[in-house]
Design a protein around this motif. Structure first.
Motif, short mmCIF file in Angstrom:
data_model
loop_
_atom_site.label_atom_id
_atom_site.label_comp_id
_atom_site.label_asym_id
_atom_site.label_seq_id
_atom_site.Cartn_x
_atom_site.Cartn_y
_atom_site.Cartn_z
N PHE A 183 0.83 -1.20 0.00
CA PHE A 183 0.00 0.00 0.00
C PHE A 183 0.87 1.25 0.00
O PHE A 183 0.67 2.18 -0.79
CB PHE A 183 -0.93 0.01 1.23
N CYS A 241 -10.70 2.97 2.03
CA CYS A 241 -9.26 3.23 2.05
C CYS A 241 -9.03 4.52 2.84
O CYS A 241 -9.73 5.51 2.65
CB CYS A 241 -8.75 3.38 0.62
N CYS A 244 -7.98 7.23 0.02
CA CYS A 244 -8.85 7.69 -1.08
C CYS A 244 -10.32 7.36 -0.89
O CYS A 244 -11.17 7.84 -1.63
CB CYS A 244 -8.37 7.10 -2.40
N CYS A 267 -5.80 -1.54 -1.83
CA CYS A 267 -6.78 -0.59 -2.32
C CYS A 267 -6.69 -0.59 -3.85
O CYS A 267 -5.65 -0.28 -4.42
CB CYS A 267 -6.48 0.83 -1.81
N HIS A 269 -7.79 1.34 -5.98
CA HIS A 269 -7.58 2.67 -6.58
C HIS A 269 -6.13 3.15 -6.36
O HIS A 269 -5.45 3.52 -7.31
CB HIS A 269 -8.57 3.67 -5.98
N CYS A 270 -5.66 3.08 -5.13
CA CYS A 270 -4.29 3.54 -4.84
C CYS A 270 -3.24 2.61 -5.42
O CYS A 270 -2.11 3.02 -5.67
CB CYS A 270 -4.08 3.66 -3.34
#
Ligand SMILES: [Zn+2]
Length: 275
Positions: A183, A241, A244, A267, A269-270
């Protein structure tokens, strides 16, 4: 699976309590060591090697012609449930007695190993046979980031999420740190090692997280010791998250040489792509 930092702390506690002490009695409740008697041996030191715990034992300092045994190393790997506890005389065990694997009695302390999956006793001179396969130790005195990076680069096709748990490449990362490292470096767990330009940053992050947590009672990767969220993604499936707001997902990833699948949290998206 205990992470390298928890093995480090367990080791430091045992070392402080036991170094220099002489064993009055030993009791191994594992078949291969059932007849071993270590009484008379003294604890020289207790050291971590990755997630392995090594207790080095010396024969008595006073030479005794009947006691010509070599220095020995008691090796234990805590795996999932294992732990070492210390007890004062008369103190009740904090774990069920039927999970005791090793009991080492000293003058005013008893060290008890519960649920330890692997216990071995070898001459200290042969210790490397047990732990020599391990990669650079993130919390070791000889930590070698360059060697660790080279070890990963030898496996360009493996996914980073799987490779991070391979103790032969680098020793000390367990399941919690694996998710958190990925992450923090914004890597999807299935990214091929060979596609990671900033591999050194991943290794540096692993080193930093283990070092900052090595003497702490409570493991935190979010940087806020008082936060209710010690982890960015680990164990947070379906929750937003912390960076985000996207829902954290989980992937079950099998290790290269085993059937064992372990949850890796991320995550989407991240950590959408390789970088
Ligand atoms: Zn996110």
């Amino acid at each position: 699976m205990p992470e390298g930092d928890s093995v480090y702390r367990a080791t430091a506690t045992l070392h402080r309590a036991l170094a220099g002490q002489t064993l009055l009695r030993s009791d191994f409740r594992v078949p291969s060591l059932a007849t071993v008697d270590l009484s008379g041996y003294a604890v020289a030191e207790v050291v971590p090697r990755g997630k392995h715990l090594l207790m080095r034992l010396q024969p008595p300092l006073t030479p005794d012609p009947d006691f010509s045994q070599p220095p020995l190393t008691l090796h234990s790997h805590l795996l999932m449930e294992g732990r070492w506890d210390l007890y004062r005389p008369g103190e009740r065990f904090r774990r069920p007695a039927n999970t005791v694997r090793v009991l080492l009695a000293f003058a005013d302390l008893t060290a008890v190993g519960f649920d330890i999956a692997q216990v071995k006793l070898v001459p200290t001179a042969e210790e490397a046979d047990l732990v020599g396969h391990l990669g650079p130790d993130l919390l070791g005195a000889n930590w070698d980031a360059v060697q660790a990076a080279a070890n990963f680069r030898d496996h360009p096709h493996r996914g980073i999420g799987e490779a991070l748990l391979d103790q032969r490449l680098m020793a000390g990362v367990g399941n919690i740190y694996r998710s958190e490292i990925l992450f923090l470096t914004r890597l999807h767990p299935l990214t091929a090692v060979g596609d990671i330009v900033q591999l050194e940053k991943v290794i540096e992050m692993a080193h930093r997280l283990l070092v900052v947590n090595k003497d702490r009672g409570r493991r935190v990767t979010t940087g806020l010791a008082r936060t209710r969220e010690p982890y960015w993604v680990y164990g947070r499936t379906g929750k937003p998250c912390l960076r985000c707001g996207a829902k954290v997902e989980v992937l079950r990833i099998a290790a290269q040489d085993s059937e064992l699948q372990r949850d890796c949290f991320f995550c989407p998206h991240c950590q959408s792509a390789a970088n």
